[in-house]
Write a protein that holds these residues in place. Structure first.
Motif, PDB file in Angstrom:
ATOM      1  N   CYS A 155     -47.021  64.033  29.045  1.00 47.35           N
ATOM      2  CA  CYS A 155     -48.049  63.104  29.440  1.00 47.35           C
ATOM      3  C   CYS A 155     -49.095  63.908  30.317  1.00 47.35           C
ATOM      4  O   CYS A 155     -48.598  64.568  31.010  1.00 47.35           O
ATOM      5  CB  CYS A 155     -47.492  62.022  30.325  1.00 47.35           C
ATOM      6  N   TYR A 156     -50.584  64.029  29.922  1.00 40.83           N
ATOM      7  CA  TYR A 156     -51.541  64.498  30.747  1.00 40.83           C
ATOM      8  C   TYR A 156     -51.535  64.148  31.934  1.00 40.83           C
ATOM      9  O   TYR A 156     -52.115  64.757  33.037  1.00 40.83           O
ATOM     10  CB  TYR A 156     -52.871  64.502  29.887  1.00 40.83           C
TER      11      TYR A 156
ATOM     12  N   CYS B 231     -47.561  57.428  30.648  1.00 36.84           N
ATOM     13  CA  CYS B 231     -48.773  56.640  31.122  1.00 36.84           C
ATOM     14  C   CYS B 231     -48.866  55.851  29.956  1.00 36.84           C
ATOM     15  O   CYS B 231     -49.433  54.725  29.640  1.00 36.84           O
ATOM     16  CB  CYS B 231     -49.855  57.231  31.657  1.00 36.84           C
ATOM     17  N   GLY B 232     -48.811  56.407  28.677  1.00 31.83           N
ATOM     18  CA  GLY B 232     -49.007  55.651  27.261  1.00 31.83           C
ATOM     19  C   GLY B 232     -50.220  55.688  26.748  1.00 31.83           C
ATOM     20  O   GLY B 232     -50.610  55.339  25.595  1.00 31.83           O
TER      21      GLY B 232
ATOM     22  N   CYS C   8     -53.104  58.260  27.686  1.00 26.39           N
ATOM     23  CA  CYS C   8     -53.619  59.708  27.526  1.00 26.39           C
ATOM     24  C   CYS C   8     -53.664  60.281  26.199  1.00 26.39           C
ATOM     25  O   CYS C   8     -52.666  59.792  25.444  1.00 26.39           O
ATOM     26  CB  CYS C   8     -53.184  60.630  28.522  1.00 26.39           C
TER      27      CYS C   8
ATOM     28  N   CYS D  12     -50.042  61.375  25.135  1.00 24.75           N
ATOM     29  CA  CYS D  12     -49.065  60.228  25.033  1.00 24.75           C
ATOM     30  C   CYS D  12     -49.518  59.713  23.691  1.00 24.75           C
ATOM     31  O   CYS D  12     -48.734  59.098  22.868  1.00 24.75           O
ATOM     32  CB  CYS D  12     -49.190  59.427  26.079  1.00 24.75           C
TER      33      CYS D  12
END
Ligand code: ZN
Length: 224
Positions: free
Chosen positions: A191-192, A199-200, A202, A205
């Motif tokens: 995740c960035y 976060c799902g 970005c 993700c």
């Protein structure tokens, strides 16, 4: 046999974790070491992931500090004032602001220098030009040119292995499954936004989710 030892560039992400298991399969666990770069990334969770994954796999890990990239600025992975892009894709310049210019070139050069000192000839990197994030230093042409440059510049017959180069994200997930790397992928970080659970939303993700969905496999990170 020192000639058959390998150094894996381990970021703690999905691709380099898969490459670590590829290297263990290819060279044998006792012949594999990992190198992780602390380049000032905002998300220290990446370094923890790399350490944990190396320990889980039973191989050594060295974290090498390079603080120059953060000083260069202009990048959302290094500077909290620059937002991470909301979707996969590029801006007007043709590159996403998550691109760190020169990162893979510098990483591989340091990795080669580290390997040179230890008589290691094989370098393994999780770069891919299929389903990639639009980074020109992930392309095969770049890697082959750099390999030649390192061979000449250090007078050592380095080989840069890029097992994911022509694999889609789906194929990378399938490779990880076949290598028994799923447990380690549950510890990996993509995740960035530095979130765990991720976060799902970005680009990193999204790309990761796409690969697992297409492979029909549940991402162990989401159930970890
Ligand atoms: Zn994310």
């Amino acid at each position: 046999m020192t000639d058959q030892r390998a150094l894996v560039l381990l970021s703690g992400g999905q691709d380099s974790t898969t490459c670590l298991f590829w290297a263990i399969d290819h060279f044998g666990k006792n012949a594999v070491a990992t190198l992780t770069f602390d380049y000032g990334q905002q998300h220290r969770i990446e370094l923890d992931a790399a350490r944990r994954i190396a320990a889980y796999a039973g191989v050594g890990n060295t974290i090498l500090p390079i603080d120059t990239f953060a000083a260069l600025g202009g990048n959302s992975l290094l500077d909290s004032s620059i937002p991470v892009p909301v979707s996969v894709g590029t801006d007007a310049s043709g590159l996403p602001n998550t691109f760190v210019p020169g990162r893979n070139l510098v990483f591989l050069t340091y990795a080669a220098a580290y390997a040179w000192q230890r008589d290691i000839r094989h370098l393994v990197a999780g770069v891919a030009q299929t389903d990639y994030s639009g980074y020109p230093d992930c392309r095969e042409e770049t890697i082959l040119a750099l390999q030649r440059c390192l061979q000449l510049g250090m007078e050592r017959n380095f080989r840069i292995h890029t097992p994911l180069m022509h694999r889609s994200k789906r194929e990378t997930v399938q490779l990880a499954v076949s290598l028994g790397a799923l447990g380690a992928l549950g510890m990996s970080h993509s995740c960035y936004n530095g979130k765990r659970p991720p976060c799902g939303s970005c680009p990193a993700c999204q790309l990761r989710a796409k690969g697992f969905a297409e492979a029909g496999i549940e991402d162990p990170l989401l159930t970890a």
